[in-house]
Motif scaffolding. Structure first.
Motif, mmCIF file in Angstrom:
data_model
loop_
_atom_site.group_PDB
_atom_site.id
_atom_site.type_symbol
_atom_site.label_atom_id
_atom_site.label_comp_id
_atom_site.label_asym_id
_atom_site.label_seq_id
_atom_site.Cartn_x
_atom_site.Cartn_y
_atom_site.Cartn_z
ATOM 1 N N LEU A 37 -3.799 50.896 -6.207
ATOM 2 C CA LEU A 37 -4.911 52.061 -7.320
ATOM 3 C C LEU A 37 -4.785 50.727 -8.572
ATOM 4 O O LEU A 37 -5.843 51.436 -8.952
ATOM 5 N N GLY A 38 -4.266 49.780 -8.836
ATOM 6 C CA GLY A 38 -4.920 48.653 -9.700
ATOM 7 C C GLY A 38 -5.925 48.428 -9.618
ATOM 8 O O GLY A 38 -6.703 48.264 -10.788
ATOM 9 N N VAL A 39 -6.658 48.262 -8.513
ATOM 10 C CA VAL A 39 -8.085 48.090 -8.582
ATOM 11 C C VAL A 39 -8.915 48.720 -8.242
ATOM 12 O O VAL A 39 -10.008 48.986 -8.924
ATOM 13 N N VAL A 40 -8.266 50.747 -8.313
ATOM 14 C CA VAL A 40 -9.121 51.476 -8.275
ATOM 15 C C VAL A 40 -9.200 52.163 -10.256
ATOM 16 O O VAL A 40 -10.324 52.484 -10.599
ATOM 17 N N LEU A 41 -8.303 51.390 -10.747
ATOM 18 C CA LEU A 41 -8.023 51.559 -12.329
ATOM 19 C C LEU A 41 -9.073 50.682 -12.734
ATOM 20 O O LEU A 41 -9.512 50.783 -13.901
ATOM 21 N N GLY A 42 -9.093 49.602 -12.325
ATOM 22 C CA GLY A 42 -9.230 48.376 -12.536
ATOM 23 C C GLY A 42 -11.289 48.981 -12.510
ATOM 24 O O GLY A 42 -12.166 47.980 -13.252
ATOM 25 N N LEU A 43 -11.867 48.833 -11.184
ATOM 26 C CA LEU A 43 -13.063 49.571 -11.122
ATOM 27 C C LEU A 43 -13.028 50.542 -11.487
ATOM 28 O O LEU A 43 -13.935 50.599 -12.283
ATOM 29 N N ALA A 44 -12.752 51.475 -11.668
ATOM 30 C CA ALA A 44 -13.258 53.103 -11.984
ATOM 31 C C ALA A 44 -12.876 52.952 -14.179
ATOM 32 O O ALA A 44 -13.585 53.603 -14.940
ATOM 33 N N SER A 45 -12.201 52.174 -14.761
ATOM 34 C CA SER A 45 -12.463 51.352 -15.836
ATOM 35 C C SER A 45 -14.626 51.206 -16.483
ATOM 36 O O SER A 45 -14.195 52.070 -17.966
ATOM 37 N N ARG A 46 -14.468 50.584 -15.392
ATOM 38 C CA ARG A 46 -15.789 50.154 -16.062
ATOM 39 C C ARG A 46 -15.938 49.886 -17.386
ATOM 40 O O ARG A 46 -16.912 49.183 -18.019
ATOM 41 N N ALA A 47 -15.042 48.244 -17.160
ATOM 42 C CA ALA A 47 -15.120 48.426 -18.975
ATOM 43 C C ALA A 47 -16.011 47.266 -19.012
ATOM 44 O O ALA A 47 -16.356 46.253 -18.050
ATOM 45 N N PRO A 48 -16.635 47.111 -20.270
ATOM 46 C CA PRO A 48 -17.690 45.769 -20.286
ATOM 47 C C PRO A 48 -16.828 44.334 -19.575
ATOM 48 O O PRO A 48 -17.688 43.664 -19.498
ATOM 49 N N LEU A 49 -15.817 43.453 -20.078
ATOM 50 C CA LEU A 49 -15.135 43.003 -19.458
ATOM 51 C C LEU A 49 -14.197 43.043 -18.431
ATOM 52 O O LEU A 49 -13.529 43.810 -19.335
ATOM 53 N N THR A 50 -14.129 43.377 -17.550
ATOM 54 C CA THR A 50 -12.423 43.415 -15.933
ATOM 55 C C THR A 50 -12.342 42.205 -15.448
ATOM 56 O O THR A 50 -12.829 41.062 -15.442
ATOM 57 N N ILE A 51 -10.559 42.086 -15.412
ATOM 58 C CA ILE A 51 -10.352 40.862 -14.964
ATOM 59 C C ILE A 51 -9.393 41.299 -14.013
ATOM 60 O O ILE A 51 -8.276 42.040 -14.681
ATOM 61 N N PHE A 52 -9.891 41.121 -13.373
ATOM 62 C CA PHE A 52 -8.649 41.278 -11.659
ATOM 63 C C PHE A 52 -8.055 40.049 -12.031
ATOM 64 O O PHE A 52 -8.041 38.563 -11.243
ATOM 65 N N ASP A 53 -6.648 39.605 -11.949
ATOM 66 C CA ASP A 53 -6.009 38.782 -11.523
ATOM 67 C C ASP A 53 -4.390 38.427 -10.247
ATOM 68 O O ASP A 53 -3.259 39.160 -10.974
ATOM 69 N N GLU A 54 -5.195 38.205 -9.441
ATOM 70 C CA GLU A 54 -4.322 38.341 -8.383
ATOM 71 C C GLU A 54 -3.970 39.577 -7.747
ATOM 72 O O GLU A 54 -2.868 39.877 -6.958
ATOM 73 N N THR A 55 -4.508 40.880 -8.272
ATOM 74 C CA THR A 55 -4.237 42.213 -8.027
ATOM 75 C C THR A 55 -3.918 43.117 -6.817
ATOM 76 O O THR A 55 -2.949 43.322 -6.567
ATOM 77 N N TYR A 56 -4.586 42.460 -6.001
ATOM 78 C CA TYR A 56 -5.296 42.448 -4.414
ATOM 79 C C TYR A 56 -4.257 41.745 -3.584
ATOM 80 O O TYR A 56 -4.192 41.457 -2.023
ATOM 81 N N LEU A 57 -3.674 40.968 -3.741
ATOM 82 C CA LEU A 57 -2.649 39.863 -2.932
ATOM 83 C C LEU A 57 -1.472 41.151 -1.667
ATOM 84 O O LEU A 57 -1.230 40.600 -1.188
#
Length: 318
Positions: A162-182
Motif C-alpha cells: 500500500l505504501g508503494v501504491v501511495l508513493g507511485l500513484a502520487s507522481r510527486a515531482p520528488l518521491t522518496i522511498f525509505d526502505e518501504t518495501y522491506l
C-alpha cells in the motif's frame, strides 16, 4: 484491471505533467539528544533521476529522507527544494506547497491503522496535486491490496505494498522511498521495481530509493549517495563509481608493487597469490601494464564498493 471504486477519483483534477524537482542541502545538521544524525551535510539531488541513498543502519538515511520531505526541522543549515512549478528554491518545513509535491513513503507506512484502505487513498488524492487514480487502481490490483479492509487488518507485506501504491500513484515531482518495501517478499519487491521503472519512463521525476539492498536496486540507479555516520562518503553517477574500483589478482609481490599507489580497500592471500581490491581510476595504459605483468584485473560491484566504503574500523589505507 478489475473494477474498483477509489474515492480519490473525483477529488482532484490531474495536471498533464509532473515536473521533476531538485533538492540540495547546505551545511545540514540534525541532532538527537546532542548526538549528530546528520553532520554538516552538503549535497544536491539533480532533477529527473533515480538516486540511490545508501548507508548502513544508523548512517542517517532516514533522518535525511525525513528532513528533505519537511517532516523534520534542521538544527543547523537548511534544505532547499527547487524547480518544476515551484520556481525559486524554498524550504520544505511547514511549507504546504512544497510538501504537497514531495512524497516520502517510510517503512513504518505512516498509515492510520483504523482507516479503510480506500479512505487512505482518498486522503492521499486530496493532498497530492499530481495523483493518478487509474495508476493507483492498477497497482492495487497487481499487489492484491483490498480497498475495503482496514489498514490494521493488512499483513505487513500488504501494508508495504500500500505504501508503494501511495508513493507511485502520487507522481510527486520528488518521491522518496525509505526502505518501504522491506516487508515485501522478493516477487513483490520485483513487481515494485518493475512498476517504478515503467512509471518513471512514462512520467520522469526525481526519485530517491533509500536502501541497504544494494544488489537488488543497483541496475536501476543513476546516481548514488553513500552516508556513513551522518556524513557524505561519496556522491557519484553509478557508472563512475563502479569505475573507481578494481580487483587485482596475481603473485603477491607483483600485486603489492602494482597497487602501491592506490587506496587499498581489502586484501586476501592464498599461498603465493594475493587479491587486492583498490579504489582508484585504472586508465587503459595502467590496465595494459597490469596484464603485461601477469595480473588479472576485475570489476568491483556496487554492493562491494558500498561495503568497503562504509566498513567501520576498516579504513582504507594508502
Amino acid at each position: 484491471m478489475t473494477n474498483r471504486t477509489l474515492e480519490a477519483t473525483d477529488l482532484v483534477t490531474e495536471p498533464e505533467t509532473a515536473y521533476a524537482l531538485a533538492a540540495r542541502t547546505e551545511n545540514l545538521s540534525v541532532r538527537f539528544a546532542g548526538v549528530p544524525a546528520l553532520d554538516r551535510l552538503d549535497l544536491r539531488l539533480a532533477p529527473g533521476k533515480i538516486h540511490g541513498l545508501l548507508g548502513r543502519n544508523g548512517s542517517g538515511k532516514s533522518t535525511l529522507a525525513a528532513t528533505l520531505a519537511g517532516f523534520r526541522q534542521p538544527d543547523e543549515g537548511r534544505v532547499l527544494i527547487e524547480g518544476g512549478d515551484l520556481g525559486t528554491a524554498a524550504e520544505p518545513y511547514e511549507n504546504a506547497v512544497v510538501t504537497s509535491r514531495v512524497c516520502l513513503i517510510r517503512e513504518s507506512g505512516d498509515l492510520v491503522d483504523a482507516a479503510l484502505v480506500r479512505h487512505v487513498l482518498g486522503l492521499a488524492a486530496s493532498l497530492r496535486p499530481y495523483w493518478d487514480s487509474e495508476l493507483a487502481g492498477d497497482l492495487l490490483d497487481r499487489f492484491e491490496v483490498p480497498t475495503t479492509k482496514k489498514v490494521q487488518k493488512l499483513s505487513r507485506g500488504k501494508k508495504s505494498a500500500l505504501g508503494v501504491v501511495l508513493g507511485l500513484a502520487s507522481r510527486a515531482p520528488l518521491t522518496i522511498f525509505d526502505e518501504t518495501y522491506l516487508g515485501m517478499d522478493v516477487p513483490s519487491r520485483n513487481l515494485f521495481y518493475d512498476a517504478l521503472l515503467a512509471d518513471y519512463a512514462e512520467v520522469p521525476r526525481t526519485i530517491v530509493l533509500s536502501t541497504h539492498l544494494v544488489s537488488e536496486v543497483s541496475t536501476m540507479l543513476e546516481e548514488v549517495l553513500i552516508l556513513d555516520n551522518g556524513r557524505l562518503v561519496t556522491q557519484s553517477p553509478v557508472d563512475a563509481l563502479r569505475g573507481r574500483g578494481a580487483s587485482i589478482v596475481g603473485p603477491t609481490a607483483v600485486v603489492d608493487e602494482f597497487t602501491a599507489g592506490f587506496t587499498v580497500l581489502a586484501e586476501e592471500k592464498l599461498g603465493g597469490t594475493k587479491s587486492t581490491t583498490v579504489l582508484g581510476d585504472l586508465d587503459p595504459d595502467l590496465l595494459a601494464q597490469a596484464r603485461a605483468a601477469g595480473l588479472e584485473v576485475g570489476p568491483v560491484g556496487l554492493q562491494d564498493l558500498f561495503v568497503h566504503l562504509t566498513s567501520s574500523g576498516k579504513g582504507a589505507r594508502r
